[in-house]
Design a protein around this motif. Sequence first.
Motif, PDB file in Angstrom:
ATOM      1  N   GLY A 248       3.936  -5.495   8.409  1.00 42.82           N
ATOM      2  CA  GLY A 248       3.623  -4.388   9.315  1.00 42.82           C
ATOM      3  C   GLY A 248       3.250  -3.097   8.627  1.00 42.82           C
ATOM      4  N   THR A 249       3.438  -3.018   7.309  1.00 45.66           N
ATOM      5  CA  THR A 249       3.019  -1.819   6.597  1.00 45.66           C
ATOM      6  C   THR A 249       1.504  -1.852   6.360  1.00 45.66           C
ATOM      7  N   ILE A 250       0.979  -0.744   5.840  1.00 46.02           N
ATOM      8  CA  ILE A 250      -0.467  -0.569   5.733  1.00 46.02           C
ATOM      9  C   ILE A 250      -0.940  -0.749   4.295  1.00 46.02           C
ATOM     10  N   ALA A 251      -2.070  -1.435   4.169  1.00 47.35           N
ATOM     11  CA  ALA A 251      -2.760  -1.515   2.882  1.00 47.35           C
ATOM     12  C   ALA A 251      -4.106  -0.808   3.013  1.00 47.35           C
ATOM     13  N   ILE A 252      -4.511  -0.121   1.952  1.00 51.16           N
ATOM     14  CA  ILE A 252      -5.802   0.578   1.935  1.00 51.16           C
ATOM     15  C   ILE A 252      -6.617   0.056   0.758  1.00 51.16           C
ATOM     16  N   ASP A 253      -7.801  -0.446   1.042  1.00 49.10           N
ATOM     17  CA  ASP A 253      -8.703  -0.973   0.015  1.00 49.10           C
ATOM     18  C   ASP A 253      -9.385   0.205  -0.671  1.00 49.10           C
ATOM     19  N   ASP A 254      -8.995   0.456  -1.905  1.00 49.29           N
ATOM     20  CA  ASP A 254      -9.538   1.646  -2.570  1.00 49.29           C
ATOM     21  C   ASP A 254     -11.001   1.497  -2.973  1.00 49.29           C
ATOM     22  N   THR A 255     -11.554   0.271  -2.896  1.00 50.36           N
ATOM     23  CA  THR A 255     -12.990   0.109  -3.143  1.00 50.36           C
ATOM     24  C   THR A 255     -13.812   0.488  -1.920  1.00 50.36           C
ATOM     25  N   MET A 256     -13.177   0.527  -0.741  1.00 54.09           N
ATOM     26  CA  MET A 256     -13.861   0.918   0.486  1.00 54.09           C
ATOM     27  C   MET A 256     -13.543   2.341   0.896  1.00 54.09           C
ATOM     28  N   CYS A 257     -12.341   2.802   0.589  1.00 56.40           N
ATOM     29  CA  CYS A 257     -11.905   4.120   1.054  1.00 56.40           C
ATOM     30  C   CYS A 257     -12.745   5.224   0.432  1.00 56.40           C
ATOM     31  N   ASN A 258     -13.188   6.147   1.274  1.00 52.30           N
ATOM     32  CA  ASN A 258     -13.964   7.300   0.814  1.00 52.30           C
ATOM     33  C   ASN A 258     -13.135   8.576   0.774  1.00 52.30           C
ATOM     34  N   GLY A 259     -11.843   8.448   1.023  1.00 52.83           N
ATOM     35  CA  GLY A 259     -10.964   9.601   0.901  1.00 52.83           C
ATOM     36  C   GLY A 259     -11.220  10.684   1.929  1.00 52.83           C
ATOM     37  N   CYS A 260     -11.686  10.291   3.124  1.00 54.03           N
ATOM     38  CA  CYS A 260     -11.980  11.313   4.142  1.00 54.03           C
ATOM     39  C   CYS A 260     -10.703  11.953   4.682  1.00 54.03           C
ATOM     40  N   GLY A 261      -9.578  11.250   4.572  1.00 56.52           N
ATOM     41  CA  GLY A 261      -8.305  11.816   4.998  1.00 56.52           C
ATOM     42  C   GLY A 261      -7.996  11.678   6.464  1.00 56.52           C
ATOM     43  N   LEU A 262      -8.807  10.963   7.210  1.00 58.31           N
ATOM     44  CA  LEU A 262      -8.550  10.797   8.638  1.00 58.31           C
ATOM     45  C   LEU A 262      -7.208  10.100   8.871  1.00 58.31           C
ATOM     46  N   CYS A 263      -6.966   9.013   8.136  1.00 56.04           N
ATOM     47  CA  CYS A 263      -5.710   8.282   8.328  1.00 56.04           C
ATOM     48  C   CYS A 263      -4.516   9.140   7.929  1.00 56.04           C
ATOM     49  N   LYS A 264      -4.664   9.935   6.889  1.00 56.76           N
ATOM     50  CA  LYS A 264      -3.580  10.813   6.440  1.00 56.76           C
ATOM     51  C   LYS A 264      -3.214  11.822   7.527  1.00 56.76           C
ATOM     52  N   GLN A 265      -4.245  12.366   8.212  1.00 62.06           N
ATOM     53  CA  GLN A 265      -3.974  13.331   9.269  1.00 62.06           C
ATOM     54  C   GLN A 265      -3.288  12.693  10.473  1.00 62.06           C
ATOM     55  N   LEU A 266      -3.587  11.434  10.706  1.00 64.23           N
ATOM     56  CA  LEU A 266      -2.999  10.752  11.862  1.00 64.23           C
ATOM     57  C   LEU A 266      -1.556  10.322  11.616  1.00 64.23           C
ATOM     58  N   CYS A 267      -1.176  10.164  10.345  1.00 59.95           N
ATOM     59  CA  CYS A 267       0.186   9.727  10.016  1.00 59.95           C
ATOM     60  C   CYS A 267       1.153  10.902  10.100  1.00 59.95           C
ATOM     61  N   LYS A 268       2.156  10.789  10.963  1.00 65.87           N
ATOM     62  CA  LYS A 268       3.127  11.877  11.174  1.00 65.87           C
ATOM     63  C   LYS A 268       4.304  11.793  10.205  1.00 65.87           C
ATOM     64  N   PHE A 269       4.288  10.783   9.340  1.00 72.77           N
ATOM     65  CA  PHE A 269       5.444  10.567   8.465  1.00 72.77           C
ATOM     66  C   PHE A 269       5.090  10.727   6.983  1.00 72.77           C
ATOM     67  N   ASP A 270       3.935  11.317   6.705  1.00 75.09           N
ATOM     68  CA  ASP A 270       3.479  11.545   5.330  1.00 75.09           C
ATOM     69  C   ASP A 270       3.508  10.269   4.495  1.00 75.09           C
ATOM     70  N   ALA A 271       3.162   9.147   5.163  1.00 76.31           N
ATOM     71  CA  ALA A 271       3.186   7.858   4.466  1.00 76.31           C
ATOM     72  C   ALA A 271       1.852   7.535   3.793  1.00 76.31           C
ATOM     73  N   ILE A 272       0.906   8.484   3.858  1.00 76.52           N
ATOM     74  CA  ILE A 272      -0.389   8.306   3.187  1.00 76.52           C
ATOM     75  C   ILE A 272      -0.679   9.559   2.377  1.00 76.52           C
ATOM     76  N   ASP A 273      -0.935   9.376   1.102  1.00 69.59           N
ATOM     77  CA  ASP A 273      -1.257  10.480   0.208  1.00 69.59           C
ATOM     78  C   ASP A 273      -2.748  10.478  -0.115  1.00 69.59           C
ATOM     79  N   LEU A 274      -3.269  11.641  -0.446  1.00 69.64           N
ATOM     80  CA  LEU A 274      -4.641  11.778  -0.915  1.00 69.64           C
ATOM     81  C   LEU A 274      -4.575  12.059  -2.404  1.00 69.64           C
ATOM     82  N   LYS A 275      -5.055  11.129  -3.215  1.00 71.31           N
ATOM     83  CA  LYS A 275      -4.933  11.265  -4.655  1.00 71.31           C
ATOM     84  C   LYS A 275      -6.306  11.209  -5.314  1.00 71.31           C
ATOM     85  N   ALA A 276      -6.396  11.794  -6.491  1.00 68.46           N
ATOM     86  CA  ALA A 276      -7.649  11.763  -7.245  1.00 68.46           C
ATOM     87  C   ALA A 276      -7.983  10.319  -7.609  1.00 68.46           C
ATOM     88  N   ARG A 277      -9.257   9.993  -7.479  1.00 72.91           N
ATOM     89  CA  ARG A 277      -9.679   8.623  -7.743  1.00 72.91           C
ATOM     90  C   ARG A 277      -9.577   8.290  -9.235  1.00 72.91           C
TER      91      ARG A 277
END
Length: 579
Positions: A550-579
Amino acid sequence: MAEQKIMLGNEAIARGAYEAGVKVSAAYPGTPSTEISENIVKYDEIYAEWSPNEKVAAEVAIGASIRGVRAMASMKHVGLNVASDPLYTASYIGANGGLVLVVADDPGLYSSQNEQDTRCVARAALVPVLEPSDSQEAKDFMKEAFRISEEYDTPVILRTTTRLAHSQGPVTLEERVEPADKPYERSAAKNVMMPGMAKQRHVHVENRMNRLMEEGSDFAINQAEYNDTSIGFITSGIPYQYVKEVCPNASVLKLGMVHPLPKKLIEEFASKVDKLYIFEELEPVIEEQVKSWGISCIGKELFTRQGEYSANLLREKVLGEPVAAEPYENLPARPPILCPGCPHRSTFSVLNKLKIHAAGDIGCYTLGAVAPLNVIDTTVCMGASISTLHGMEMAKGKDAIKDWVAVIGDSTFMHTGINSLMNMVYNQGTGTVIIMDNSTTGMTGHQDHAATGKTLKGKEVPAISIYHVCKAMGIKNVVEVDAFDLAAMEKTIREEVAKDEVSVIIACAPCALLKGMKFPNVCVPEESKCKKCGMCLKPGCPALTKKEDGTIAIDDTMCNGCGLCKQLCKFDAIDLKAR
């Protein structure tokens, strides 16, 4: 030995224009015709432009023809609807320098909202139509189209289809032959279509079409191939290839000019075969004409009016062979989705949260109609979103659109959306319009337009400001918002929809696939913080998947780092990090 090259149909059309001595080309991008102009721009001898819409493109070509040079306009089949106003009158005016419209039909609806047949429009407009069947003919028929245009004083349509436009074949290259410019002679009787002049020109048009019908029987592009005369086919374009593949011994009348039809040649061919089939995609244009001459033939009672034809269709319907199901028929559906990092997903996620309906338009953002975004309720044609929303309000009052907006892209806004917005303002509508400005014509492959600041030739020019265009209409409420700033977007939409007057929101963020776009960051999940709520999955970004626990995986070869998912997460469970 002449040079040969493997070319796409669209590339071959561009080469044909070059060899024919074309000097002016205008177009609006639309699949499957877009690559024509993208190849024409490689030839410095041709002035080439992206016009704001197909009507303007046709008028540019008409103007160039009137001044005595060979000119063309390219578009897809629905673009011909937009260009039909000048086309019908250009048919009366005729051509000074050769005038050709290249129109790409889309049997099978690979990238279009309908399956209309360009031959039907041409028949109504009294304009001849040529249809090539491979890349070599695509090049050669362009040259023939200009010859016919000048000899018969007429615009000519070169009709292609998706299969021809995007398939490859060998093409023999020849040198450019640039005819001398035709002198311009002022003639209101020919070029000014007021009723008195138009009546006389209509007589000319009818005589011209009769000449083409009679003399077309001797055109080299109409070829009778006699083999086994117990079975005969009349066909054209890509369907000719299927006939030759499945029934190589049959007699075939291959038509290069599909309107007007060469009556004498068809009558002669029909008299020599025992059983005659008309094998043409989409509408029974050839079939109806042939039957009207009292010639017995088999057509749409056997072959479908829907979709793209195939060799298997002939095997099944003519040879009676059982055809196995296509291997992909039972596969799970895989609907198209917006790309990772697409700014439209961000805007739609806010509209979905607010339970706001959208009158949609033609572009990548049309995908907002499907799950999981489920925002767009209507899509008609280019520029229709604003007019549709206005019509809803005029039908049912302001309360009917209190939870509605119109959405339209920047290129589509420049195409025909400006007039629609003008109408909403002029007729005192109160709707909210969201212009989704991703700085390109995204759906057809990133072509520039008047608001991007770059021409088809790559020249830097002043970009037309969508903001100032809207303000110039007298709209008080015009707001530019970062499409990825969810809080600002939600606040703005709430405020503007609640207003009792026209408002425009310009959602700004470039297409993630634009050349030169750099993505320094990537979104990274923190499993220990994930509450498995699924909020980050709601917009349907393909870079995100749910694991078995039930946890989330993010494919870093597809992710463009737009941060949409990070903004939607209310529990700070997604970080935006330098590629």
